[in-house]
Design an enzyme around this catalytic site. Structure first.
Site, PDB file in Angstrom:
ATOM      1  CD  GLU A   1      51.189  28.887  36.827  1.00 46.52           C
ATOM      2  OE1 GLU A   1      51.150  29.900  37.603  1.00 46.52           O
ATOM      3  OE2 GLU A   1      50.321  27.972  36.543  1.00 46.52           O
TER       4      GLU A   1
ATOM      5  NE  ARG B   1      48.376  35.768  32.336  1.00 49.39           N
ATOM      6  CZ  ARG B   1      47.689  35.161  33.559  1.00 49.39           C
ATOM      7  NH1 ARG B   1      47.198  35.799  34.210  1.00 49.39           N
ATOM      8  NH2 ARG B   1      47.916  33.721  33.593  1.00 49.39           N
TER       9      ARG B   1
ATOM     10  CG  HIS C   1      43.992  34.488  30.541  1.00 51.34           C
ATOM     11  ND1 HIS C   1      44.133  33.951  28.970  1.00 51.34           N
ATOM     12  CD2 HIS C   1      44.727  33.850  31.184  1.00 51.34           C
ATOM     13  CE1 HIS C   1      44.842  32.666  29.328  1.00 51.34           C
ATOM     14  NE2 HIS C   1      45.094  32.501  30.385  1.00 51.34           N
TER      15      HIS C   1
HETATM   16  C1  LIG Z   1      39.797  30.945  35.088  1.00 51.40           C
HETATM   17  C2  LIG Z   1      40.490  31.546  36.284  1.00 51.40           C
HETATM   18  C3  LIG Z   1      41.647  30.708  36.609  1.00 51.40           C
HETATM   19  C4  LIG Z   1      42.535  31.269  37.617  1.00 51.40           C
HETATM   20  N1  LIG Z   1      43.681  30.739  38.088  1.00 51.40           N
HETATM   21  C5  LIG Z   1      44.450  30.899  38.936  1.00 51.40           C
HETATM   22  C6  LIG Z   1      45.608  30.195  39.484  1.00 51.40           C
HETATM   23  O1  LIG Z   1      45.880  29.104  38.847  1.00 51.40           O
HETATM   24  N2  LIG Z   1      46.226  30.545  40.675  1.00 51.40           N
HETATM   25  C7  LIG Z   1      45.848  31.411  41.312  1.00 51.40           C
HETATM   26  O2  LIG Z   1      46.374  31.781  42.539  1.00 51.40           O
HETATM   27  N3  LIG Z   1      44.492  32.244  41.011  1.00 51.40           N
HETATM   28  C8  LIG Z   1      43.847  31.846  40.004  1.00 51.40           C
HETATM   29  N4  LIG Z   1      42.799  32.615  39.763  1.00 51.40           N
HETATM   30  C9  LIG Z   1      42.533  33.578  40.776  1.00 51.40           C
HETATM   31  C10 LIG Z   1      41.772  33.141  41.892  1.00 51.40           C
HETATM   32  O3  LIG Z   1      40.993  32.013  41.626  1.00 51.40           O
HETATM   33  C11 LIG Z   1      41.045  34.043  42.792  1.00 51.40           C
HETATM   34  O4  LIG Z   1      41.676  35.196  42.665  1.00 51.40           O
HETATM   35  C12 LIG Z   1      40.379  33.476  43.889  1.00 51.40           C
HETATM   36  O5  LIG Z   1      39.986  32.181  44.042  1.00 51.40           O
HETATM   37  C13 LIG Z   1      39.418  34.449  44.555  1.00 51.40           C
HETATM   38  O6  LIG Z   1      39.033  33.910  45.865  1.00 51.40           O
HETATM   39  P1  LIG Z   1      37.933  34.637  46.878  1.00 51.40           P
HETATM   40  O7  LIG Z   1      37.804  33.802  47.988  1.00 51.40           O
HETATM   41  O8  LIG Z   1      38.594  35.988  47.008  1.00 51.40           O
HETATM   42  O9  LIG Z   1      36.661  35.000  45.863  1.00 51.40           O
HETATM   43  P2  LIG Z   1      35.756  33.861  45.243  1.00 51.40           P
HETATM   44  O10 LIG Z   1      36.395  32.660  45.184  1.00 51.40           O
HETATM   45  O11 LIG Z   1      35.411  34.391  43.947  1.00 51.40           O
HETATM   46  O12 LIG Z   1      34.600  33.966  46.138  1.00 51.40           O
HETATM   47  C14 LIG Z   1      33.569  35.005  46.098  1.00 51.40           C
HETATM   48  C15 LIG Z   1      32.486  34.800  46.923  1.00 51.40           C
HETATM   49  O13 LIG Z   1      31.794  35.852  47.220  1.00 51.40           O
HETATM   50  C16 LIG Z   1      30.456  35.560  47.191  1.00 51.40           C
HETATM   51  N5  LIG Z   1      29.587  36.910  46.993  1.00 51.40           N
HETATM   52  C17 LIG Z   1      29.838  38.021  46.276  1.00 51.40           C
HETATM   53  N6  LIG Z   1      29.150  38.867  46.217  1.00 51.40           N
HETATM   54  C18 LIG Z   1      28.386  38.709  47.290  1.00 51.40           C
HETATM   55  C19 LIG Z   1      27.194  39.286  47.947  1.00 51.40           C
HETATM   56  N7  LIG Z   1      26.859  40.412  47.335  1.00 51.40           N
HETATM   57  N8  LIG Z   1      26.575  38.708  48.919  1.00 51.40           N
HETATM   58  C20 LIG Z   1      26.846  37.478  49.329  1.00 51.40           C
HETATM   59  N9  LIG Z   1      27.938  36.870  48.843  1.00 51.40           N
HETATM   60  C21 LIG Z   1      28.661  37.376  47.861  1.00 51.40           C
HETATM   61  C22 LIG Z   1      30.234  34.362  46.094  1.00 51.40           C
HETATM   62  O14 LIG Z   1      29.066  33.812  46.245  1.00 51.40           O
HETATM   63  C23 LIG Z   1      31.448  33.666  46.367  1.00 51.40           C
HETATM   64  O15 LIG Z   1      31.004  33.004  47.386  1.00 51.40           O
HETATM   65  C24 LIG Z   1      42.207  32.288  38.742  1.00 51.40           C
HETATM   66  C25 LIG Z   1      40.848  32.839  38.400  1.00 51.40           C
HETATM   67  C26 LIG Z   1      40.199  32.355  37.344  1.00 51.40           C
HETATM   68  C27 LIG Z   1      38.775  33.029  37.004  1.00 51.40           C
END
Ligand SMILES: Cc1cc2nc3c(=O)[nH]c(=O)nc-3n(C[C@H](O)[C@H](O)[C@H](O)COP(=O)(O)OP(=O)(O)OC[C@H]3O[C@@H](n4cnc5c(N)ncnc54)[C@H](O)[C@@H]3O)c2cc1C
Length: 579
Positions: free
Chosen positions: A167, A343, A295
Site C-alpha cells: 500500500e 492521500r 480520506h
Molecule cells: C473505513 C475504514 C477503513 C479502515 N481500513 C483500515 C485498514 O485497512 N488497516 C488498518 O490498519 N486500519 C484501518 N482502519 C482503522 C482501523 O479500523 C481502526 O483504527 C481500528 O479498527 C480501531 O479499533 P479499536 O478497537 O480501537 O476501536 P473500534 O473497533 O472502533 O471499537 C470501539 C468499541 O468501543 C465501544 N465504545 C465506544 N464508546 C463507548 C462507550 N462510551 N461505552 C461503551 N463502549 C463504547 C464501541 O461500541 C466499540 O465496541 C480503517 C477504518 C475505517 C473506518
C-alpha cells in the site's frame, strides 16, 4: 415515598392517637405502624435492587480489535473475571470497516523490520516515537500469530505463504488481508473467540458514562494531582435506564476513534471519542489530537454520512481521474503525480477546489476505462453506486474527503498505561506515539493487537497489588428529570459536525480555529447545564464527549504553530522541516 411523607404519616398517627377511643385506637395504630414499616422496607429493598454494583477484576470498555484482543489475553491467564462492554452491538466497530489490511513484516527474504520502521517514521513526519515504532514493528508477526490462533483467516497463496499486498507509503509487500474485508474478518474471528470464553462476560448496549477516580470520593483532582487512580466506571444500563457502578482492579479504554464528530466520516456512528473525553475529564493526559486523517475520496451522498461509503484509493491507482463536476481536471495545480499523489495532498487539493468553487464534492472518473474490467475489479463499488442511481462505467462518481482516523488520543507508555494508574488505553483511542503526525496505511490494526498484548502482560503483573475500592459512591442522579428535549441534542450534534468540518477540517487557520473554539465553548456551557438537569442518556453523553473531543482537536491544533504531518495551517503554510 419522600421523608416529608413519613413525617406527615407520623403527625397523622399522633393526632389519631389523641382523638380515638383506647381499644380501637390500639389495633388501628399498630396496623398503620406495621404498614409504614413495611412500605419503608420494601422501598429500600427496591432501591438497592435498582442500583447495581458490579465487580470484575478486568473491566474493558470497547469491543473492537483492541478490546477483544486484550480480553482474550487476560481471560486466558485465569486471574479473574473479565467484563467486556460495548455501547451498541458487538459487531458495530471501526474494526469491522477496515478494508485494506494489516501490516507486518512476514517475508524476511525481501523485507525487514528496519524498512517497516523507516516507512512508519517517514509517514509520521518524524514526530513518531521511535520506541513505539520499534515495539509495534518488531512484535507485529507475533500479533498476527495471535490473531490466527484466535481464528482469524488471512488470504494465502497456493504455496501456503500469506498473500501480501503493498500500500501507499510501504516500501515492500507486507499487508496481510482477507479479500477486501479484512476488518470484518478480524471482528468475526475475535467475536467468536470472546463469545466462547467462559471468563468473559459480554454486555452489549452498555454505555460507559465516566471513569471513576478519587474525584468521586470527594477529593479534589486537578491536572497536577499525582497518582490519580481509576476504580472502574459508571455505566448506563439500557434496561433500567440507571447508571450502575462497575468496580474493577484494572480498566481498559478501547473505545475507538472520533470520526463521527465531523459532518462526514468513514467511521460508524459509534466513533464519538467517548474514551478520550472521559479520560480528559478525569484529568488524564491526551496528546496529538490535531492529527486527524481525512480520506480523500468517500462517496458523496448526503443521506449516508456516518459512515459514508469509502471509494478505495486503489481506484485512483487503476486510472481514476479527479475532476470538477464540469469535467475539468485540477490535480496538475497541486502535484506532478496528479490523481496518484499521496492521500493528504489529494485531500487538501480537493478541499481547496471545493472551497474555491463552492462545491459539495468533486468527481472521480473511470468512464474511460473498460466497463467490464471496472465491474470486475470493483464489484462492490459498482453495485453501491448503482444503488443510488450512478453507473460508474458511464457517469462520474461524486466524492469528497471525510474524517477517517484519529492519530492522537489518550497518551500511553510502552505498556499501554495511561497517565492514570490502573487505567490502560489501546487502539484508536490511544496515542502510543506510533503514528506521530500521520498514520502509515494498515498500521492501526496491528498497533491495537501489539499494545493489547503489552497492556495485558503489564496488568497481569500488577493486578494482585490492587483491590476494589468499596468507598466509591453510587451515581447520584437525585433531582434530575427525564430529558424530553431530544431536539436540542440532535441540533447540537449537527452544530458540532458543522463547526468541526468547516473550521477544523483539512486546511486550518488561527482565525477558523478560534471561531470553532468560541462556538464549541457556547455549546459546552449549554450542554453541561442540560446534563446537570436531566437523567443521563446515551445521546446527551455522546454529545458531551463530541464537544470535549472537538475542543481538544481545536486547542491542540492552535498550539501547533507549524504545518506538520496531517496538521496544515495557512498561517504557517511552509512545512516545518523546510524552514
Ligand atoms: C473505513 C475504514 C477503513 C479502515 N481500513 C483500515 C485498514 O485497512 N488497516 C488498518 O490498519 N486500519 C484501518 N482502519 C482503522 C482501523 O479500523 C481502526 O483504527 C481500528 O479498527 C480501531 O479499533 P479499536 O478497537 O480501537 O476501536 P473500534 O473497533 O472502533 O471499537 C470501539 C468499541 O468501543 C465501544 N465504545 C465506544 N464508546 C463507548 C462507550 N462510551 N461505552 C461503551 N463502549 C463504547 C464501541 O461500541 C466499540 O465496541 C480503517 C477504518 C475505517 C473506518
Amino acid at each position: 415515598m419522600q421523608s416529608s411523607h413519613y413525617i406527615n404519616a407520623i403527625v397523622a398517627l399522633v393526632v389519631f392517637r389523641r382523638r380515638c377511643p383506647h381499644r380501637k385506637r390500639k389495633t388501628v395504630f399498630s396496623f398503620v405502624v406495621r404498614g409504614v414499616i413495611r412500605t419503608f422496607a420494601l422501598e429500600n429493598a427496591l432501591k438497592s435492587a435498582k442500583k447495581m454494583i458490579k465487580k470484575s477484576e478486568f473491566l474493558i470498555i470497547g469491543s473492537g480489535v483492541a478490546g477483544m484482543s486484550y480480553a482474550l489475553k487476560v481471560a486466558n491467564a485465569g486471574k479473574g473475571k473479565v467484563t467486556l462492554i460495548c455501547k451498541t452491538t458487538l459487531e458495530e466497530a471501526n474494526t469491522a470497516k477496515a478494508q485494506g489490511g494489516i501490516a507486518s513484516v512476514t517475508n524476511l527474504l525481501v523485507d525487514n523490520f528496519e524498512k517497516h520502521i523507516e516507512d512508519t517514521m517517514i509517514a509520521g513526519d518524524y514526530i513518531s516515537d521511535p520506541a513505539a515504532v520499534e515495539q509495534v514493528v518488531r512484535n507485529a508477526p507475533k500479533g498476527i500469530q495471535d490473531l490466527v490462533k484466535w481464528g482469524v483467516n488471512f488470504d494465502k497463496k497456493e504455496d501456503g505463504e500469506f498473500d501480501l499486498h503493498r500500500e501507499g507509503g510501504h516500501s515492500e509487500f507486507r499487508i496481510l488481508h482477507h479479500a477486501d474485508d479484512t476488518g470484518a474478518e478480524i471482528q468475526r474471528g475475535l467475536m467468536e473467540a470472546v463469545r466462547c470464553n467462559p471468563n468473559i462476560e459480554i454486555l452489549e448496549n452498555h454505555f460507559a458514562v465516566e471513569i471513576i477516580t478519587q474525584h468521586h470520593l470527594g477529593i479534589r483532582v486537578t491536572r497536577r494531582t499525582p497518582d490519580i487512580e481509576c476504580y472502574g466506571a459508571y455505566v448506563l444500563n439500557p434496561e433500567t435506564g440507571k447508571v450502575d457502578t462497575y468496580l474493577s482492579k484494572v480498566t481498559l479504554m478501547a473505545t475507538g476513534g472520533t470520526g463521527a464528530i465531523y459532518a462526514t466520516t468513514s467511521n460508524p456512528n459509534i466513533a464519538t471519542g467517548d474514551g478520550i473525553a472521559m479520560v480528559y475529564r478525569a484529568k488524564g493526559k491526551v496528546q496529538d489530537m490535531e492529527f486527524v486523517q481525512f480520506h480523500p475520496t468517500v462517496l458523496y451522498n448526503p443521506k449516508e454520512t456516518h459512515p459514508a461509503y469509502l471509494i478505495t484509493e486503489a481506484m485512483r491507482g487503476y486510472g481514476g481521474i479527479l475532476r470538477l463536476p464540469n469535467g475539468e481536471e485540477f490535480m496538475q495545480k497541486y502535484d506532478e503525480r496528479l490523481s496518484l499523489a499521496p492521500r493528504d495532498i489529494v485531500a487538501r487539493a480537493i478541499d481547496r477546489e471545493m472551497k474555491i468553487h463552492g462545491l459539495d464534492h468533486v468527481c472521480l472518473d473511470v468512464t474511460h476505462k473498460d466497463p467490464e474490467e471496472t465491474k470486475h475489479h470493483f464489484p462492490n463499488i459498482y453495485a453501491k453506486c448503482l444503488s443510488i442511481g450512478i453507473d460508474i462505467t458511464k457517469q462520474y462518481i461524486p466524492v469528497a474527503p471525510s474524517a477517517h482516523y484519529m492519530c492522537g488520543g489518550i497518551k500511553v507508555d510502552l505498556d499501554g498505561q495511561s497517565s492514570i494508574r490502573r487505567l490502560y488505553a489501546v487502539g484508536e483511542c490511544s496515542c502510543t506515539g506510533l503514528h506521530g503526525g500521520n498514520r502509515l496505511a494498515s498500521n492501526s490494526l496491528i498497533e491495537a493487537v501489539v499494545y493489547a498484548d503489552a497492556a495485558a502482560k503489564h496488568s497481569l503483573e500488577v493486578i494482585d497489588g490492587y483491590d476494589y475500592n468499596d468507598k466509591v459512591p453510587e451515581w447520584n442522579d437525585e433531582g434530575t428529570m427525564t430529558n424530553e428535549e431530544k431536539v436540542l441534542i440532535a441540533q447540537d450534534v449537527k452544530e458540532v459536525n458543522q463547526i468541526m468540518s468547516t473550521y477544523v477540517g483539512i486546511v486550518r487557520s488561527d482565525l477558523r480555529l478560534h471561531r470553532a473554539w468560541e462556538r464549541l465553548d457556547l455549546l459546552y456551557e449549554e450542554t453541561e447545564h442540560l446534563f446537570k438537569r436531566v437523567k443521563p442518556t446515551k445521546d446527551i453523553c455522546e454529545l458531551r464527549n463530541m464537544i470535549n473531543v472537538g475542543y481538544l482537536i481545536t486547542r491542540q491544533a492552535l498550539e501547533r504553530k507549524e504545518s506538520r504531518g496531517l496538521h496544515y495551517t495557512i498561517d504557517y503554510a511552509k512545512h516545518a522541516l523546510d524552514k
